[in-house]
Design an enzyme around this catalytic site. Sequence first.
Site, short mmCIF file in Angstrom:
data_model
loop_
_atom_site.label_atom_id
_atom_site.label_comp_id
_atom_site.label_asym_id
_atom_site.label_seq_id
_atom_site.Cartn_x
_atom_site.Cartn_y
_atom_site.Cartn_z
NE ARG A 110 33.42 -1.83 -4.00
CZ ARG A 110 32.56 -1.24 -3.16
NH1 ARG A 110 31.67 -0.39 -3.62
NH2 ARG A 110 32.62 -1.49 -1.86
CG ASP A 143 36.08 3.15 2.84
OD1 ASP A 143 35.43 3.65 3.77
OD2 ASP A 143 35.56 2.45 1.96
N GLY A 190 24.94 3.63 0.56
CA GLY A 190 23.68 3.30 1.22
C GLY A 190 22.83 4.56 1.33
CE1 TYR A 245 68.16 14.28 -3.30
CE2 TYR A 245 70.45 13.56 -3.37
CZ TYR A 245 69.19 13.48 -2.82
OH TYR A 245 68.96 12.62 -1.79
C1 UD1 Z 1 29.44 1.06 3.36
C2 UD1 Z 1 27.99 1.07 3.86
C3 UD1 Z 1 27.20 2.07 3.03
C4 UD1 Z 1 27.84 3.43 3.10
C5 UD1 Z 1 29.33 3.37 2.71
C6 UD1 Z 1 29.99 4.70 3.04
C7 UD1 Z 1 27.43 -1.16 4.71
C8 UD1 Z 1 26.72 -2.42 4.41
N1 UD1 Z 1 27.40 -0.23 3.73
O1 UD1 Z 1 29.44 0.59 2.03
O2 UD1 Z 1 25.87 2.16 3.52
O3 UD1 Z 1 27.17 4.35 2.26
O4 UD1 Z 1 30.01 2.36 3.46
O5 UD1 Z 1 31.30 4.77 2.57
O6 UD1 Z 1 27.95 -1.00 5.80
N2 UD1 Z 1 35.02 -3.88 6.23
C9 UD1 Z 1 35.50 -4.76 7.17
N3 UD1 Z 1 35.07 -6.06 7.12
C10 UD1 Z 1 34.20 -6.51 6.18
C11 UD1 Z 1 33.71 -5.58 5.23
C12 UD1 Z 1 34.13 -4.28 5.28
O7 UD1 Z 1 36.29 -4.40 8.03
O8 UD1 Z 1 33.88 -7.70 6.21
C13 UD1 Z 1 35.50 -2.47 6.26
C14 UD1 Z 1 36.22 -2.07 5.01
O9 UD1 Z 1 37.63 -2.27 5.15
C15 UD1 Z 1 35.88 -0.59 4.87
C16 UD1 Z 1 34.57 -0.44 5.63
O10 UD1 Z 1 34.40 -1.62 6.40
O11 UD1 Z 1 36.86 0.24 5.45
C17 UD1 Z 1 33.37 -0.27 4.68
O12 UD1 Z 1 33.35 -1.36 3.78
P1 UD1 Z 1 33.10 -1.15 2.23
O13 UD1 Z 1 33.17 -2.46 1.57
O14 UD1 Z 1 33.92 -0.05 1.73
O15 UD1 Z 1 31.55 -0.71 2.27
P2 UD1 Z 1 30.79 0.21 1.22
O16 UD1 Z 1 30.36 -0.61 0.09
O17 UD1 Z 1 31.58 1.41 0.94
MG MG Z 2 33.54 1.96 1.29
#
Ligand code: UD1
Ligand code: MG
Length: 417
Positions: free
Chosen positions: A17, A103, A140, A332
């Site tokens: 995104r 994040d 979530g 500077y």
């Molecule tokens: C996730 C949670 C959601 C929560 C939100 C909070 C899940 C399914 N959902 O959603 O409930 O409200 O965070 O911010 O967990 N990542 C990996 N490997 C992967 C996928 C993701 O390392 O295969 C890492 C990403 O780099 C990121 C973190 O996990 O730092 C969360 O992933 P992201 O895709 O941001 O999840 P959200 O949709 O934000």
């Molecule tokens: Mg996230």
Amino acid sequence: MKKPVAALILAAGQGERMNSDLVKVLHPIAGLPLIAHVTQAVRGAGIKNVGVVIGTQGEAPRSFLSGVKIVLQKKQLGTGHAVMQARSRFGNWQGDLLVLPGDVPCVLAETLRELIKAHQRSSVSASILTADFENPTGYGRILRRGNQVVSIKEELDLKPSERGIREINSGIYVFHTPALFRRLNEIKRNRKKKEYYLTDVIELFARNGELVRAYKIKDSSEILGVNTRKELGEAHQVLTERELKKHSQAGVTILDPAQTSIQKGARIGRDTVIHPFTWIERDVTIGRKCEIGPFAKIRAGSKIGDEVVIGSFVEVVRSRVGNKTFVKHLSYLGDARIGQKVNVGAGTITANFDGKRKNKTVVGDRVLLGCDTVLIAPVTVGKGAQTGAGAVLCARNSVPAGKTVVGVPAKVIKRKG
Ligand code: UD1
Ligand code: MG
């Protein structure tokens, strides 16, 4: 901490995104990449055993991750899958495991500590950090039965009647480690997203009579998740506002907080006034009773003394500026060491870069640099010396103390009598 705690940061997602070539957790805000804010908070909570799950998109994240255990997730199959990859590193860990996304840059070390404390006071399998969000879209949601959390549902899977739930999952949890890895074996791919959701272990716990608690915090800005560029900007604001507040409480006037950026780690003395459109980086030190800005940029490695004026359109980097020195307009200063009570005339520039390396400029106490002086480094100006307007000081041509130089290249003028 009653029991030892390790931490696992999930940072392998590309962050689709964000619509970027750069891996999401490497996007910088408030002077540091997202992931570095998170590792700082984890370390600040006193956790030494830290793992980070990263993807295989280049080696970049590693440069920010000294002293952590790197866990590779070759394919990004979801947050649950990411934790599964850490089984060989943490599967036998008998303490608790703090799991958090890479994040959430605004989370505070104290909050993590409180969450761990609350978790260790009760004997539950998992504790989740949550907050009520005015607009919970995209997060979530926490489904409860009284005190007990029964599941976490992602946006896509919500029933219409569940859309009103404002309590969101921060993605930050403390797990009893053996319970976590046991249940991870049982999760299935989500039908819509085809991913393994870490959040699905919560429902498994609840169904099997294992307790899950939510630890709700009031300040929802702490757990803002960065998934889009808009949220990146919002998180930058949260971190910046937090710094500005800290400095104003410590006696610094910040006239227009909305137009001022001060990075975490900067030190500013009492009764200093920061005018609008000022940018101060993280390892900068500024003394007491200074006037900074408007439109000043003070970059890394700078140390400004007391009662100094750094005025409009002045940039300072890796430089020291002595007490009561004025740099009021359009200058500077790079790699410079400026003494006390120096007047740096408008338009003065240090030419510190010769195309290969950065060179140093040294200016003694009580020097008067005329408007538009160019100092080609390396160069030294002795105490009490003066330069005429437009003087160009050539490299390695020091100005003797007390003398006046003028012209291009600058030469000492002889005064009669
Ligand atoms: C996730 C949670 C959601 C929560 C939100 C909070 C899940 C399914 N959902 O959603 O409930 O409200 O965070 O911010 O967990 N990542 C990996 N490997 C992967 C996928 C993701 O390392 O295969 C890492 C990403 O780099 C990121 C973190 O996990 O730092 C969360 O992933 P992201 O895709 O941001 O999840 P959200 O949709 O934000
Ligand atoms: Mg996230």
